[in-house]
Scaffold this motif. Structure first.
Motif, PDB file in Angstrom:
ATOM      1  N   GLY A 278      49.854  33.095  41.314  1.00 43.88           N
ATOM      2  CA  GLY A 278      50.623  33.615  40.189  1.00 43.88           C
ATOM      3  C   GLY A 278      50.375  35.072  39.890  1.00 43.88           C
ATOM      4  O   GLY A 278      51.194  35.703  39.217  1.00 43.88           O
TER       5      GLY A 278
ATOM      6  N   ASP B  58      50.782  38.033  41.413  1.00 36.51           N
ATOM      7  CA  ASP B  58      51.469  38.511  42.613  1.00 36.51           C
ATOM      8  C   ASP B  58      51.800  40.002  42.558  1.00 36.51           C
ATOM      9  O   ASP B  58      51.345  40.776  43.401  1.00 36.51           O
TER      10      ASP B  58
ATOM     11  N   TRP C 219      56.116  43.196  36.317  1.00 31.61           N
ATOM     12  CA  TRP C 219      54.705  42.856  36.153  1.00 31.61           C
ATOM     13  C   TRP C 219      54.425  42.301  34.764  1.00 31.61           C
ATOM     14  O   TRP C 219      53.694  41.321  34.603  1.00 31.61           O
TER      15      TRP C 219
ATOM     16  N   GLU D 158      55.385  38.750  34.621  1.00 33.06           N
ATOM     17  CA  GLU D 158      54.388  37.934  35.321  1.00 33.06           C
ATOM     18  C   GLU D 158      53.189  37.661  34.418  1.00 33.06           C
ATOM     19  O   GLU D 158      52.712  36.520  34.334  1.00 33.06           O
TER      20      GLU D 158
END
Length: 335
Positions: free
Chosen positions: A50, A52, A228, A231
């Protein structure tokens, strides 16, 4: 016990090393496709599922093009040691050997490179209570405690330790306090490496400092543009704010706090596992505070400097400055 050393293969393992944003991943992928090789990540942060975008992990499309190892092994917050990495690497390398596939190991975690090529010392593990105690100490307090329990490891001119890295200092303290013996002594008694010197070749990629600094800034901004913050928001929702706030990869903690502030401004409870996709999207699409982005750039540049300091101590690596040299000049000595 450490994994058994691997038998020699027709082509040695190629290590592509260097600081973040220097261009390791792109070169490694290009070479892996050219030579039919598999890629082993030497990035201690890419083991976490996760995480990434912020770790520069290969995309799903890139992973489909070339077999990858060393990525997506544990959940954020789970403990993953260098010994765990060596066990995974041993299995990955053995599988590649059975398939007759050469291996390129690329990344910036110097400890993984050193453990693979010099072996991993069998110093005792750090008890959780002591680890929590050391984790709570600021850097200077850790240095002072190291000076008390293991003066040889605390001397900047002679220590092999990265004295700017609190995790490494804490480990040295723990070993000395638990065993009564310096981490350096344990390292001198290290077993045979998984990949001995005759079975690998290595290159350290460099760039002129202004070039590297600009690439780092562009990389961080590209990661933010690629989602980002989204995420991080999703990881916080899945694993809780403390786990991601304390996540060791650069940027995740500050972005987690930034997303919480974004949610507060939107009057959304965050984190909340019951959060709707619509609410999460609203949080994720709020712009990241510019000072957060700039601080991540600064922190990443500092990290790159520490990586270079580490790798320049490795006398076995060849050096190529990509700001001045053609990328593929060194291919001949791996064929």
């Amino acid at each position: 016990m450490p994994p058994d050393p691997l038998p020699a293969t027709a082509r040695p393992v190629l290590f592509i090393l260097g600081p973040t944003a220097v261009g390791k991943s792109a070169l490694a992928l290009e070479m892996a496709e050219r030579f039919g090789a598999a890629l082993l990540s030497l990035d201690a942060m890419q083991v976490y599922r996760g995480a990434d975008i912020g770790t520069g992990k290969p995309t799903a499309e890139e992973q489909a093009r070339v077999p990858h190892g060393g990525i997506n092994l544990v959940e954020p917050g789970e403990r993953f040691t260098t010994a765990d990495f060596l066990r995974h690497a041993a299995a990955f390398l053995a599988q590649c050997r059975r398939e007759g596939r050469p291996v390129i190991a690329a990344g910036g975690t110097g400890l993984y490179f050193r453990a693979l090529t010099r072996g991993l010392c069998e110093a005792p593990a750090t008890p959780p209570a002591l680890q929590a105690e050391l984790d709570a100490l600021p850097l200077e307090a850790l240095r002072e405690r190291l000076r008390r329990v293991d003066p040889s490891m605390a001397e900047p001119a002679a220590s092999p330790l990265d004295l700017a890295n609190p995790r490494r200092i804490a480990r040295a303290i723990a070993v000395a306090e638990i065993s009564g013996k310096s981490l350096l002594q344990w390292q001198l008694e290290t077993p045979e490496p998984l990949i001995p010197v005759q079975d690998f070749t290595s290159v350290l990629l460099l760039r002129d400092l202004p070039d590297l600094r600009e690439r780092i800034a562009a990389r961080v901004r590209s990661m933010v543009s690629a989602g980002w913050a989204d995420e991080v928001a999703r990881l916080v929702t899945q694993h809780g704010l403390p786990a991601i706030r304390d996540f060791p990869a650069i940027g995740y903690g500050s972005l987690a706090i930034d997303r919480k502030e974004a949610a507060r401004k939107l009057d959304i409870s965050f984190p909340d596992k019951a959060l709707s996709e619509k609410a999460l999207h609203r949080i994720s699409t709020q712009p990241v505070a510019p000072d957060i982005v700039e601080q991540i750039i600064i922190d990443t540049r500092h990290y790159a400097k520490r990586q270079l300091t580490w790798f320049r101590k490795e006398s076995i690596v060849r050096q190529i400055n990509l700001s001045r040299s053609a990328t593929l000049n060194f291919l001949e000595w791996w064929t």
